[in-house]
Design a protein around this motif. Structure first.
Motif, mmCIF file in Angstrom:
data_model
loop_
_atom_site.group_PDB
_atom_site.id
_atom_site.type_symbol
_atom_site.label_atom_id
_atom_site.label_comp_id
_atom_site.label_asym_id
_atom_site.label_seq_id
_atom_site.Cartn_x
_atom_site.Cartn_y
_atom_site.Cartn_z
ATOM 1 N N GLY A 102 4.118 56.245 19.405
ATOM 2 C CA GLY A 102 4.616 55.479 20.538
ATOM 3 C C GLY A 102 4.220 54.023 20.512
ATOM 4 O O GLY A 102 4.687 53.232 21.347
ATOM 5 N N PHE A 103 3.380 53.618 19.568
ATOM 6 C CA PHE A 103 2.923 52.226 19.507
ATOM 7 C C PHE A 103 3.824 51.326 18.677
ATOM 8 O O PHE A 103 3.577 50.121 18.591
ATOM 9 C CB PHE A 103 1.488 52.162 18.964
ATOM 10 C CG PHE A 103 0.503 52.837 19.862
ATOM 11 C CD1 PHE A 103 0.200 52.291 21.107
ATOM 12 C CD2 PHE A 103 -0.119 54.007 19.493
ATOM 13 C CE1 PHE A 103 -0.703 52.909 21.954
ATOM 14 C CE2 PHE A 103 -1.027 54.635 20.322
ATOM 15 C CZ PHE A 103 -1.317 54.087 21.560
ATOM 16 N N LEU A 104 4.849 51.885 18.046
ATOM 17 C CA LEU A 104 5.783 51.096 17.238
ATOM 18 C C LEU A 104 7.207 51.367 17.691
ATOM 19 O O LEU A 104 7.568 52.507 17.989
ATOM 20 C CB LEU A 104 5.681 51.493 15.764
ATOM 21 C CG LEU A 104 4.555 50.898 14.953
ATOM 22 C CD1 LEU A 104 4.545 51.493 13.568
ATOM 23 C CD2 LEU A 104 4.681 49.401 14.862
ATOM 24 N N LEU A 105 8.009 50.310 17.706
ATOM 25 C CA LEU A 105 9.394 50.470 18.130
ATOM 26 C C LEU A 105 10.189 51.354 17.159
ATOM 27 O O LEU A 105 11.023 52.146 17.572
ATOM 28 C CB LEU A 105 10.070 49.099 18.263
ATOM 29 C CG LEU A 105 11.487 49.101 18.792
ATOM 30 C CD1 LEU A 105 11.510 49.708 20.191
ATOM 31 C CD2 LEU A 105 12.056 47.705 18.815
ATOM 32 N N ALA A 106 9.869 51.267 15.871
ATOM 33 C CA ALA A 106 10.615 52.028 14.868
ATOM 34 C C ALA A 106 10.376 53.532 14.981
ATOM 35 O O ALA A 106 11.211 54.329 14.550
ATOM 36 C CB ALA A 106 10.244 51.557 13.465
ATOM 37 N N THR A 107 9.270 53.931 15.572
ATOM 38 C CA THR A 107 8.947 55.355 15.646
ATOM 39 C C THR A 107 9.000 55.912 17.070
ATOM 40 O O THR A 107 8.668 57.079 17.278
ATOM 41 C CB THR A 107 7.547 55.610 15.054
ATOM 42 O OG1 THR A 107 6.594 54.813 15.753
ATOM 43 C CG2 THR A 107 7.531 55.281 13.581
ATOM 44 N N VAL A 108 9.424 55.107 18.029
ATOM 45 C CA VAL A 108 9.470 55.570 19.422
ATOM 46 C C VAL A 108 10.474 56.701 19.600
ATOM 47 O O VAL A 108 10.195 57.677 20.308
ATOM 48 C CB VAL A 108 9.774 54.396 20.382
ATOM 49 C CG1 VAL A 108 10.163 54.894 21.752
ATOM 50 C CG2 VAL A 108 8.573 53.491 20.493
ATOM 51 N N LEU A 109 11.631 56.616 18.972
ATOM 52 C CA LEU A 109 12.639 57.659 19.122
ATOM 53 C C LEU A 109 12.109 59.007 18.622
ATOM 54 O O LEU A 109 12.269 60.039 19.281
ATOM 55 C CB LEU A 109 13.925 57.283 18.389
ATOM 56 C CG LEU A 109 15.055 58.299 18.484
ATOM 57 C CD1 LEU A 109 15.491 58.480 19.938
ATOM 58 C CD2 LEU A 109 16.231 57.867 17.630
ATOM 59 N N GLY A 110 11.465 59.012 17.459
ATOM 60 C CA GLY A 110 10.878 60.249 16.947
ATOM 61 C C GLY A 110 9.785 60.776 17.862
ATOM 62 O O GLY A 110 9.650 61.986 18.047
ATOM 63 N N THR A 111 9.022 59.863 18.479
ATOM 64 C CA THR A 111 7.969 60.262 19.407
ATOM 65 C C THR A 111 8.553 60.934 20.645
ATOM 66 O O THR A 111 8.061 61.978 21.088
ATOM 67 C CB THR A 111 7.141 59.029 19.815
ATOM 68 O OG1 THR A 111 6.532 58.491 18.648
ATOM 69 C CG2 THR A 111 6.078 59.390 20.820
ATOM 70 N N VAL A 112 9.601 60.351 21.202
ATOM 71 C CA VAL A 112 10.237 60.928 22.394
ATOM 72 C C VAL A 112 10.839 62.295 22.058
ATOM 73 O O VAL A 112 10.678 63.258 22.821
ATOM 74 C CB VAL A 112 11.304 59.963 22.959
ATOM 75 C CG1 VAL A 112 12.130 60.630 24.038
ATOM 76 C CG2 VAL A 112 10.652 58.702 23.484
ATOM 77 N N CYS A 113 11.514 62.396 20.936
ATOM 78 C CA CYS A 113 12.104 63.682 20.529
ATOM 79 C C CYS A 113 11.024 64.737 20.306
ATOM 80 O O CYS A 113 11.195 65.902 20.685
ATOM 81 C CB CYS A 113 12.925 63.505 19.258
ATOM 82 S SG CYS A 113 14.421 62.557 19.475
ATOM 83 N N LEU A 114 9.909 64.331 19.718
ATOM 84 C CA LEU A 114 8.816 65.272 19.486
ATOM 85 C C LEU A 114 8.174 65.692 20.808
ATOM 86 O O LEU A 114 7.770 66.844 20.970
ATOM 87 C CB LEU A 114 7.781 64.662 18.548
ATOM 88 C CG LEU A 114 6.793 65.609 17.898
ATOM 89 C CD1 LEU A 114 7.515 66.709 17.151
ATOM 90 C CD2 LEU A 114 5.874 64.864 16.967
ATOM 91 N N GLY A 115 8.099 64.777 21.761
ATOM 92 C CA GLY A 115 7.596 65.131 23.086
ATOM 93 C C GLY A 115 8.499 66.141 23.771
ATOM 94 O O GLY A 115 8.024 67.091 24.414
#
Length: 188
Positions: A102-115
């Motif tokens: 969640g600390f990088l814009l490039a990985t936020v989408l994967g973080t939200v999907c994983l949540g």
């Protein structure tokens, strides 16, 4: 209506989120984004999630389509026992793995999907679902050519059996069909 098996949805969601997290991490590392170390972590976490989620679990009812090459990964997941079978553990694991992304814009989408996958796994765990490995099929279905004893003799549409018997009786007696209209030959 039947019960929804939430674990199946969580598995698909987690596998997709692992791929998205992996791709976002690659983009951030290749672009040398600020705090790219989080992206390197996301590459490792995404690969781990994909390996953990690749084998599908067996459904309670109905059939489960096995993924290509899932057999070797199923044995690895099965070897970890309750750590990988229990969906409470998976929900907590995915929630924990999602936080640094969640600390990088490039990985936020994967973080939200994983949540979201973590929430779905929690719901599956509350409903009492558990990961069960797909067993190898003991027998194969017979091939189509081996099951057909006698191919049909006349093309479709086929009349019902009573009408076919009547037609066969008429053909056997010699008179097939009388045409009520007289045929006139005008060529002479």
């Amino acid at each position: 209506m039947g019960q929804i098996e939430w674990a199946m949805w969580a598995n698909e969601q987690a596998l997709a989120s692992g791929l998205i997290l992996l791709a976002g991490g690659v983009v951030a590392v290749a672009g040398q984004f600020k705090n790219w170390q989080f992206a390197a972590y996301c590459i490792a976490a995404g690969a781990f999630i994909c390996l953990l989620e690749y084998p599908r679990g067996k459904r309670k009812k109905g059939s489960t389509m096995e993924r290509c090459g899932q057999g070797c990964m199923t044995s690895v997941v099965k070897a970890f026992g309750p750590l990988t079978r229990n969906y409470y553990v998976r929900a907590i694991l995915h929630a924990g793995l999602a936080v640094p992304g969640g600390f990088l814009l490039a990985t936020v989408l994967g973080t939200v999907c994983l949540g979201i996958a973590s929430i779905i796994y929690l719901l599956a765990a509350i409903r009492g679902e558990e990961w069960r490995p797909l067993e190898a099929r003991a027998q194969e279905r017979p091939r189509m050519g081996e099951t057909i004893k006698h191919p049909p003799e006349n093309p479709p549409p086929r009349p019902p059996p009573e009408a076919r018997k009547k037609q066969m009786d008429e053909l056997a007696t010699g008179g097939a069909h009388d045409n009520p209209v007289a045929i006139v030959n005008d060529s002479a």
